[in-house]
Design a protein around this motif. Structure first.
Motif, PDB file in Angstrom:
ATOM      1  N   GLU A  33      42.550  61.380  41.766  1.00  7.43           N
ATOM      2  CA  GLU A  33      41.223  60.845  42.054  1.00  7.43           C
ATOM      3  C   GLU A  33      40.672  61.467  43.330  1.00  7.43           C
TER       4      GLU A  33
ATOM      5  N   SER B 274      38.319  42.776  45.469  1.00 14.46           N
ATOM      6  CA  SER B 274      39.382  43.475  46.201  1.00 14.46           C
ATOM      7  C   SER B 274      40.029  42.493  47.169  1.00 14.46           C
TER       8      SER B 274
ATOM      9  N   ALA C 123      38.254  44.719  39.674  1.00 19.56           N
ATOM     10  CA  ALA C 123      37.779  45.816  40.521  1.00 19.56           C
ATOM     11  C   ALA C 123      36.390  46.268  40.088  1.00 19.56           C
ATOM     12  N   ALA C 124      36.100  46.171  38.781  1.00 22.36           N
ATOM     13  CA  ALA C 124      34.799  46.599  38.259  1.00 22.36           C
ATOM     14  C   ALA C 124      33.648  45.754  38.794  1.00 22.36           C
TER      15      ALA C 124
ATOM     16  N   SER D 218      52.844  54.567  37.973  1.00 21.08           N
ATOM     17  CA  SER D 218      51.701  55.337  37.477  1.00 21.08           C
ATOM     18  C   SER D 218      51.397  56.447  38.458  1.00 21.08           C
TER      19      SER D 218
ATOM     20  N   THR E 208      44.959  45.140  42.023  1.00 21.41           N
ATOM     21  CA  THR E 208      43.877  44.367  41.405  1.00 21.41           C
ATOM     22  C   THR E 208      43.619  44.852  39.991  1.00 21.41           C
ATOM     23  N   PRO E 209      43.506  43.946  38.999  1.00 23.54           N
ATOM     24  CA  PRO E 209      43.189  44.370  37.626  1.00 23.54           C
ATOM     25  C   PRO E 209      41.857  45.122  37.572  1.00 23.54           C
ATOM     26  N   SER E 210      41.723  45.993  36.603  1.00 25.20           N
ATOM     27  CA  SER E 210      40.526  46.843  36.510  1.00 25.20           C
ATOM     28  C   SER E 210      39.252  46.027  36.306  1.00 25.20           C
ATOM     29  N   TRP E 211      39.325  44.897  35.554  1.00 29.24           N
ATOM     30  CA  TRP E 211      38.119  44.101  35.305  1.00 29.24           C
ATOM     31  C   TRP E 211      37.630  43.433  36.588  1.00 29.24           C
TER      32      TRP E 211
END
Length: 642
Positions: free
Chosen positions: A97, A146, A141-142, A93, A136-139
């Motif tokens: 950012e 971490s 991290a949200a 990817s 880390t999956p986005s959910w």
């Protein structure tokens, strides 16, 4: 006879009632209310949730960021994609950012190839840095999940040995004294011909003997650490630094540079950095997790400051460009090469800056808001009160190392000066003001960062650079986890064999303890796992089971004395609690002392040990009792598997 039988029946009935009441009382023992059991389960589940990111590992990545105010944008992103595609390098990817482009790769081989390709094609305006980015999956991290931050010995990183140029520190101190002498004499209205450096001394020439005497009296009173001599024939005053003063300047330069570098490292956001003194003029810096050092070098090695000078509006700019510069002026250019004639006298230096923040003015132009200390505010106020309506220039100064060295072996630095803004003084300035014209928002942000972190007292240069590769760090991690698992496994086997069912409960608590340590270490922003920290975890595994051994042995002892099972369990936990608290509190105090006075590896060991002590007390006492109460509590038992 009837009366005797009646009495016997009544006695027997009372005894049975008494026994039944005792049994009911025993059954009430060792029963937790539902909310306590749920609280224990919730805390362990929360620890497990925040420990989960550590299972996903990290992706090898390449981070591209702009240097000296250049900001990566969509065009940069497209350029990177094009270079990687042309070189047939696969990537997982790529995202833009916060002005940086982060490209994730599937393996280290592609990461290294990608770095080489981008480094060759993007030019000197960008820093191309190797990176390890959490997968880390986005959910997760949200919600703030971490993985643990790893120290230099586990994640790899870079170590610098930096040398402070003490000769330049002394020269800078002398330049400051020249300005201070001029200011003091002007404020006291003592007339003089000139104030200038002459070798190791500062020489002041006066017009009259009376002025010489007044100047000598004033300067001797204010500068007691200088050797001041006068010559009546030439009307000259000579001030020299004592050996004590020179030593003080060197010590101050080293200590202040260490403090400022620490501030700059904090601005970089590196976890658990090490910045410490080595010898008389060297500083050691360790930056864990940093694989490529371009951005770190730019920030750490920059001796950036600013000066405020009045523009010489009376001098002939054309003549100055042709080499005829007035004695009281200097000629400098801006980043576009436009020349500006400035007064030599410095109104204020960056040493007095206490804070600097980038922002926008009322016309949406980038600006830097500056705050000064009280001495700086006073100097700025005195310098601007009689110059309202005149232009003032902000000069950006940077010392860059060259390949040359002086006879003493010190690296020779090139002083680069650049006018970043010229603005008219609208009013008398004080402790807070702003400067504009610093270029783009990225340049304003970079300038504010350097000024906020502080201007180095003396130039520094990297004399040695060592990189700890991620492969060596990965090997340390693997060996450390093997040690933890081996310790855990041996304790697990021993507890099951020796304490049977209760041993299984203790092992559950041991697993929960390990999960909680990892979860808490992952949640605390400043916590970093080092190799000694892993040793601390292994130690807490043994300490955690110690508490359960004390409890279980006390339960066995109570049962041997003839007490019922419920009473034995109750007394075992109650009696052992004070012993467990005493033993753990003393160890915790020792760990806190290690944390307070230790540095680097010692501090890493103290962190995991402290967290491990607290979690082990919770899991081995509260956690195991919740499980024991849920399985055996409040029941009429004849036998206990312990």
């Amino acid at each position: 006879m009837t009366n005797v039988n009646e009495h016997f029946k009544r006695s027997n009935y009372k005894n049975k009632a008494h026994i039944q009441s005792i049994e009911k009382g025993q059954i009430v023992l060792n029963r937790y209310p539902l909310w306590k059991t749920l609280m224990v389960a919730l805390l362990v589940a929360l620890g497990a949730l925040y420990a989960t990111p550590n299972l996903y590992g990290e992706d090898p990545a390449v981070q591209v960021s702009g240097l000296r105010g250049v900001e990566a944008n969509v065009a940069t992103l497209d350029t990177i994609k094009g270079h990687l595609s042309d070189s047939n390098i696969d990537y997982a990817s790529i995202v833009l950012e916060k002005g940086q482009v982060l490209t994730r790769f599937k393996n280290t081989e592609d990461q290294l190839k990608g770095r080489d390709v981008l480094d060759d094609n993007l030019g000197k305006k960008y820093s191309v840095a190797l990176n390890l980015t959490p997968a880390t999956p986005s959910w997760l991290a949200a919600i703030g999940g971490s993985p643990m931050k790893l120290g230099l010995d586990l994640s790899g990183g870079v170590s610098f040995l930096m040398e402070v140029n003490m000769k330049e520190a002394i020269n800078k101190a002398k330049v400051g004294m020249v300005g201070d002498f001029r200011g003091d004499l002007l404020n006291e209205k003592i007339r003089y011909r000139s104030v200038k450096e002459d070798g190791d001394a500062i020489v002041v020439k006066f017009r009259k003997v009376e002025d010489l005497e007044k100047g000598q009296s004033l300067l001797k009173k204010r500068y007691r650490d200088l050797l001041i001599n006068t010559d009546d024939d030439t009307l000259t005053l000579t001030a020299q630094m004592t050996e004590l003063k020179l030593k003080e300047i060197r010590e101050y330069a080293l200590q202040q540079n260490i403090t400022i570098i620490r501030n700059r490292v904090n601005e970089l956001g590196v976890a658990e950095p090490l910045v410490q003194r080595q010898g008389k003029k060297h500083i050691v810096i360790e930056l864990p997790g940093v694989q490529d050092t371009a951005k770190a070098k730019e920030i750490l090695n920059a001796t950036a400051t600013i000066e405020f000078r009045l523009v010489d509006t009376e001098g002939d700019l054309s003549a100055a460009i042709n080499g005829r510069i007035p004695p009281s002026s200097i000629l400098l250019t801006d980043k576009d090469g436009k020349p500006t004639l400035l007064k030599k006298r410095i109104m204020l230096t960056g040493d007095h800056i206490t804070d600097a923040k980038s922002g926008f003015d009322e016309y949406s132009r980038p600006q830097v808001n500056i705050s000064l200390d009280s001495a700086g505010g006073s100097k700025m106020s005195n310098g601007t009160k009689s110059n309202i309506g005149k232009p003032m220039a902000t000069v950006f100064i940077e010392y860059k190392p060259t390949d040359r060295r002086d006879p003493e072996g010190n690296i020779i630095f090139e002083k680069v000066q650049e006018v970043i803004s010229v603005a008219t003084i609208q009013a008398r300035l004080g402790k807070s003001f702003r400067i504009t014209g610093s270029g783009s928002q990225a340049e304003a942000h970079n300038l504010a960062l350097l000024l906020r972190a502080g201007a180095l007292i003396a130039p520094i240069t990297i004399v040695e650079e060592r990189t700890v590769g991620p492969t060596l760090g990965a090997e340390n991690v693997q060996l450390g986890f093997q040690a933890i698992l081996m310790g855990f496994g041996l304790v697990f086997i021993f507890m099951v064999i020796y304490y049977r069912a209760f041993g299984v409960v203790a092992n559950l608590a041991l697993g929960a303890n390990l999960v909680l340590i990892v979860g808490i270490m992952s949640m605390i922003p400043g916590a970093t796992l080092t190799l000694p920290g892993m040793a601390g975890i292994v130690l807490t595994v043994g300490m955690a089971v110690d508490a359960n051994v004390l409890i279980f042995e006390r339960i066995r002892e109570e049962m041997r004395e003839g007490k019922t099972i419920q009473q034995a369990i109750h007394q075992g936990y109650e009696a052992a609690f004070s012993t467990i608290i005493d033993a753990n509190i003393t160890t915790l105090i020792a760990a806190l002392i290690l944390f307070a006075v230790g540095t680097g590896p010692v501090k890493g060991f103290a962190v995991t040990l402290s967290i491990g002590i607290l979690t082990s007390m919770f899991t081995s006492v509260v956690g195991t009792r919740a499980v024991v109460n849920a399985i055996w509590g409040g029941k009429s038992l004849k036998k206990l598997s312990i």
